[in-house]
Structure formats: C-alpha cells, structure tokens
Design a protein around this motif. Structure first.
Motif, PDB file in Angstrom:
ATOM      1  N   ASP A   1     -18.787  -7.862  12.299  1.00  0.00           N
ATOM      2  CA  ASP A   1     -17.471  -7.291  12.052  1.00  0.00           C
ATOM      3  C   ASP A   1     -17.171  -7.386  10.558  1.00  0.00           C
ATOM      4  O   ASP A   1     -17.966  -7.927   9.776  1.00  0.00           O
ATOM      5  CB  ASP A   1     -16.407  -8.018  12.877  1.00  0.00           C
ATOM      6  N   LEU A   2     -16.021  -6.867  10.145  1.00  0.00           N
ATOM      7  CA  LEU A   2     -15.643  -6.897   8.735  1.00  0.00           C
ATOM      8  C   LEU A   2     -15.432  -8.331   8.262  1.00  0.00           C
ATOM      9  O   LEU A   2     -15.117  -9.229   9.052  1.00  0.00           O
ATOM     10  CB  LEU A   2     -14.367  -6.078   8.515  1.00  0.00           C
ATOM     11  N   GLU A   3     -15.586  -8.519   6.952  1.00  0.00           N
ATOM     12  CA  GLU A   3     -15.496  -9.848   6.357  1.00  0.00           C
ATOM     13  C   GLU A   3     -14.092 -10.432   6.496  1.00  0.00           C
ATOM     14  O   GLU A   3     -13.101  -9.712   6.649  1.00  0.00           O
ATOM     15  CB  GLU A   3     -15.867  -9.777   4.878  1.00  0.00           C
ATOM     16  N   VAL A   4     -14.018 -11.746   6.415  1.00  0.00           N
ATOM     17  CA  VAL A   4     -12.743 -12.469   6.467  1.00  0.00           C
ATOM     18  C   VAL A   4     -12.713 -13.435   5.294  1.00  0.00           C
ATOM     19  O   VAL A   4     -13.547 -14.355   5.218  1.00  0.00           O
ATOM     20  CB  VAL A   4     -12.573 -13.230   7.801  1.00  0.00           C
TER      21      VAL A   4
ATOM     22  N   ALA B   1     -17.564  -1.827  20.250  1.00  0.00           N
ATOM     23  CA  ALA B   1     -18.804  -1.345  19.639  1.00  0.00           C
ATOM     24  C   ALA B   1     -19.498  -0.387  20.595  1.00  0.00           C
ATOM     25  O   ALA B   1     -19.128  -0.260  21.768  1.00  0.00           O
ATOM     26  CB  ALA B   1     -19.733  -2.517  19.302  1.00  0.00           C
ATOM     27  N   ARG B   2     -20.525   0.287  20.064  1.00  0.00           N
ATOM     28  CA  ARG B   2     -21.310   1.193  20.882  1.00  0.00           C
ATOM     29  C   ARG B   2     -22.221   0.416  21.836  1.00  0.00           C
ATOM     30  O   ARG B   2     -22.424  -0.783  21.675  1.00  0.00           O
ATOM     31  CB  ARG B   2     -22.170   2.103  19.998  1.00  0.00           C
ATOM     32  N   ARG B   3     -22.770   1.118  22.776  1.00  0.00           N
ATOM     33  CA  ARG B   3     -23.729   0.509  23.679  1.00  0.00           C
ATOM     34  C   ARG B   3     -24.983   0.122  22.895  1.00  0.00           C
ATOM     35  O   ARG B   3     -25.520   0.931  22.128  1.00  0.00           O
ATOM     36  CB  ARG B   3     -24.087   1.491  24.788  1.00  0.00           C
ATOM     37  N   TYR B   4     -25.427  -1.069  23.029  1.00  0.00           N
ATOM     38  CA  TYR B   4     -26.546  -1.658  22.286  1.00  0.00           C
ATOM     39  C   TYR B   4     -26.265  -1.739  20.783  1.00  0.00           C
ATOM     40  O   TYR B   4     -27.185  -1.934  19.992  1.00  0.00           O
ATOM     41  CB  TYR B   4     -27.852  -0.863  22.495  1.00  0.00           C
TER      42      TYR B   4
ATOM     43  N   SER C   1     -19.521  -3.394  14.795  1.00  0.00           N
ATOM     44  CA  SER C   1     -18.278  -2.920  15.383  1.00  0.00           C
ATOM     45  C   SER C   1     -17.961  -1.526  14.844  1.00  0.00           C
ATOM     46  O   SER C   1     -18.571  -1.054  13.884  1.00  0.00           O
ATOM     47  CB  SER C   1     -17.140  -3.893  15.061  1.00  0.00           C
ATOM     48  N   TYR C   2     -16.986  -0.856  15.463  1.00  0.00           N
ATOM     49  CA  TYR C   2     -16.599   0.482  15.009  1.00  0.00           C
ATOM     50  C   TYR C   2     -16.084   0.445  13.571  1.00  0.00           C
ATOM     51  O   TYR C   2     -16.310   1.386  12.797  1.00  0.00           O
ATOM     52  CB  TYR C   2     -15.534   1.055  15.938  1.00  0.00           C
ATOM     53  N   LEU C   3     -15.397  -0.630  13.187  1.00  0.00           N
ATOM     54  CA  LEU C   3     -14.868  -0.739  11.823  1.00  0.00           C
ATOM     55  C   LEU C   3     -16.000  -0.845  10.809  1.00  0.00           C
ATOM     56  O   LEU C   3     -15.935  -0.257   9.725  1.00  0.00           O
ATOM     57  CB  LEU C   3     -13.941  -1.963  11.724  1.00  0.00           C
ATOM     58  N   VAL C   4     -17.048  -1.585  11.148  1.00  0.00           N
ATOM     59  CA  VAL C   4     -18.185  -1.709  10.233  1.00  0.00           C
ATOM     60  C   VAL C   4     -18.913  -0.378  10.122  1.00  0.00           C
ATOM     61  O   VAL C   4     -19.329   0.032   9.028  1.00  0.00           O
ATOM     62  CB  VAL C   4     -19.136  -2.827  10.714  1.00  0.00           C
ATOM     63  N   GLU C   5     -19.071   0.333  11.219  1.00  0.00           N
ATOM     64  CA  GLU C   5     -19.727   1.643  11.176  1.00  0.00           C
ATOM     65  C   GLU C   5     -18.950   2.612  10.302  1.00  0.00           C
ATOM     66  O   GLU C   5     -19.534   3.388   9.541  1.00  0.00           O
ATOM     67  CB  GLU C   5     -19.866   2.206  12.589  1.00  0.00           C
ATOM     68  N   GLU C   6     -17.635   2.574  10.383  1.00  0.00           N
ATOM     69  CA  GLU C   6     -16.819   3.462   9.557  1.00  0.00           C
ATOM     70  C   GLU C   6     -16.956   3.105   8.079  1.00  0.00           C
ATOM     71  O   GLU C   6     -17.001   3.994   7.220  1.00  0.00           O
ATOM     72  CB  GLU C   6     -15.351   3.378   9.994  1.00  0.00           C
ATOM     73  N   ARG C   7     -17.039   1.809   7.767  1.00  0.00           N
ATOM     74  CA  ARG C   7     -17.247   1.382   6.374  1.00  0.00           C
ATOM     75  C   ARG C   7     -18.605   1.855   5.864  1.00  0.00           C
ATOM     76  O   ARG C   7     -18.717   2.370   4.746  1.00  0.00           O
ATOM     77  CB  ARG C   7     -17.148  -0.141   6.296  1.00  0.00           C
ATOM     78  N   ILE C   8     -19.650   1.714   6.671  1.00  0.00           N
ATOM     79  CA  ILE C   8     -20.987   2.166   6.270  1.00  0.00           C
ATOM     80  C   ILE C   8     -21.000   3.678   6.084  1.00  0.00           C
ATOM     81  O   ILE C   8     -21.569   4.201   5.118  1.00  0.00           O
ATOM     82  CB  ILE C   8     -22.023   1.736   7.318  1.00  0.00           C
ATOM     83  N   ARG C   9     -20.349   4.405   6.977  1.00  0.00           N
ATOM     84  CA  ARG C   9     -20.355   5.864   6.907  1.00  0.00           C
ATOM     85  C   ARG C   9     -19.616   6.355   5.652  1.00  0.00           C
ATOM     86  O   ARG C   9     -20.093   7.250   4.951  1.00  0.00           O
ATOM     87  CB  ARG C   9     -19.714   6.457   8.158  1.00  0.00           C
TER      88      ARG C   9
END
Length: 252
Positions: free
Chosen positions: A11-14, A48-51, A55-63
């Motif tokens: 997940d995103l950093e804290v 998150a996605r299957r497998y 998390s969705y937030l990390v995927e959006e940051r990468i994208r």
C-alpha cells in the motif's frame, strides 16, 4: 471453512515508511454439487485485484508516473515513494490501461504519436486529449486496422497534432480528410534546421557548390560587424565610440 492463508499487499507509504498489508484470507468449500469449483477464496475486490500484489492506490500511483516518464525512470522514481515496481511492471500496468480503450470520445482536439511498448521493436500509437493532457486511447499499431477503426468512430475530431510520420498523415487524410493537421513544435524546429544546415554549409565553404551571392572577405566582415556594434546605444554612446575608433585609427 476449508483453511486460511495470508496475502501480502503493498500500500502507499506512511510517514516515509513502506507499508505492507498482511491479510488473513479464508478458503471455503462449495456446497453446490453442480458447481465445478469445489474450493474458493474470499475475494478482496475492494482493496486489490485478484492475485494482485499492489492495492488500487499503488496501481494508480504507478500508472500516473509511468505515463509521464519512461519505464526505467518511473521505476527509479517510485522507489522514492517506497514502491517496488520494475520497468516491466510499469509497462504491464500501462498495457492493462490500454485494454479498455473508449472507442468514442467527445474531444475535438487530440494529439497522436508513437508509443514504444518495447523500444526498438514493438511500437504502438497513443491518442491524447489536448485539453486535459490525458491519454484517451492506446492503439495496437501505427498504420493499420486499429488506427483506422478509431479514427472512423470519432468523426467529431477537428484538430489533430501529429509528428512527421507518413503513416499518421496517410491515415488521417484517408479517414478524416477535412480535419486540421498541426505539426508539433519539435518537428517544426527539425524542419527549419534541416533547411538551414545546407545553406550554412555553403556559407562556410564546406561544399563546392556555387553561392548565390558573393561571400565577404575577412576585413569586410570585420568592418561590418564593428559598424553594427558602434551604431548600438543612444547618441551619446555613439559619439564616444566614434572618438575611440578615430583614436585607434590614428594610433595604427
């Protein structure tokens, strides 16, 4: 209940530290006799996605970062956000982003350019909305059926910014002949440079071609340059430079 297992999701950093969620997920028996799936896992579709390992937030940051940079630079920059993603992972997320291309959009100002899925080998096309500066479609080719179909289904486009690629020009002229095509700033500068270099080469006598006008000698060029310099500034400065020049001539 069948059993439990642990899923590790990044997940995103804290507060400047990496965060990994360790979730205890259950496996269950299926009581339906006609169902071929005898054992199924508890879904985490809200997180998150299957497998998926992100998390969705990390995927959006990468994208979002991968859309602005190359895959290698994006992978290095993501490490500053405590996100581990290889260059291949960045490209894979962008490829997933292009699998759901909207075939219709309302924008009339778009830009189209090359998109390298694998530099030097596999090239695609990316279409960007010029008003929002966001990609709206990733096409599988540069001059093929995918590009033609997308242009055919978007006849509302009035302005297209493109490079000097012949494949884009031919497709646009064939599908939407009335659209206004705009060459981007980089290629305008490239065209100007390609036109000026031969003329400059002739001027500095690097070619044997005859010049259209007489090339000035060194003394004449020096005199013209000094004359332009002395004519700069206001009247008071020009008078001082004139006296200084006369004194130099007298000394010589």
């Amino acid at each position: 209940m069948h059993s439990y297992y642990s899923r590790h999701i990044q997940d995103l950093e804290v507060y400047g530290h990496s965060l990994e969620l360790v979730i205890k997920v259950g496996k269950y028996y299926c009581d339906n006799i006609s169902c071929p799936q005898k054992i199924f896992c508890e879904p985490l579709s809200f997180l998150a996605r299957r497998y998926g390992r992100w998390s969705y937030l990390v995927e959006e940051r990468i994208r979002s970062i991968s859309l602005e940079l190359t895959s290698r630079k994006a992978s290095s920059l993501l490490q500053l956000f405590h996100i581990t993603a290889s260059s291949s992972s960045c490209l894979r997320i962008l490829q997933q982003y292009g699998q759901h291309n909207p075939m219709h959009n309302k924008s009339i100002y778009v830009g189209i350019d090359d998109f390298a899925y694998k530099k030097g080998k596999d090239y695609m096309s990316v279409v960007v909305d010029q008003m929002t500066h966001m990609p709206i479609a990733l096409l599988e080719d540069r001059s093929g059926e995918a590009l033609d179909n997308w242009l055919t289904r978007n006849p509302q486009i009035q302005y297209i910014t493109r490079d000097r690629g012949r494949c884009f020009t031919e497709a646009i002229n064939r599908i939407i002949p009335g659209v206004t095509q705009i060459c981007d700033r980089f290629h305008l500068t490239k065209n100007m440079t390609d036109t000026m270099i031969p003329e400059i080469e002739k001027m500095i006598r690097q070619t044997k071609q005859k010049l259209k006008y007489e090339y000035p000698d060194r003394d004449t060029a020096s005199s013209l340059i000094l004359q332009d310099i002395f004519n700069m500034g206001d009247v008071r400065h020009r008078e001082k430079l004139k006296i200084y020049r006369e004194s130099l001539n007298l000394k010589m």
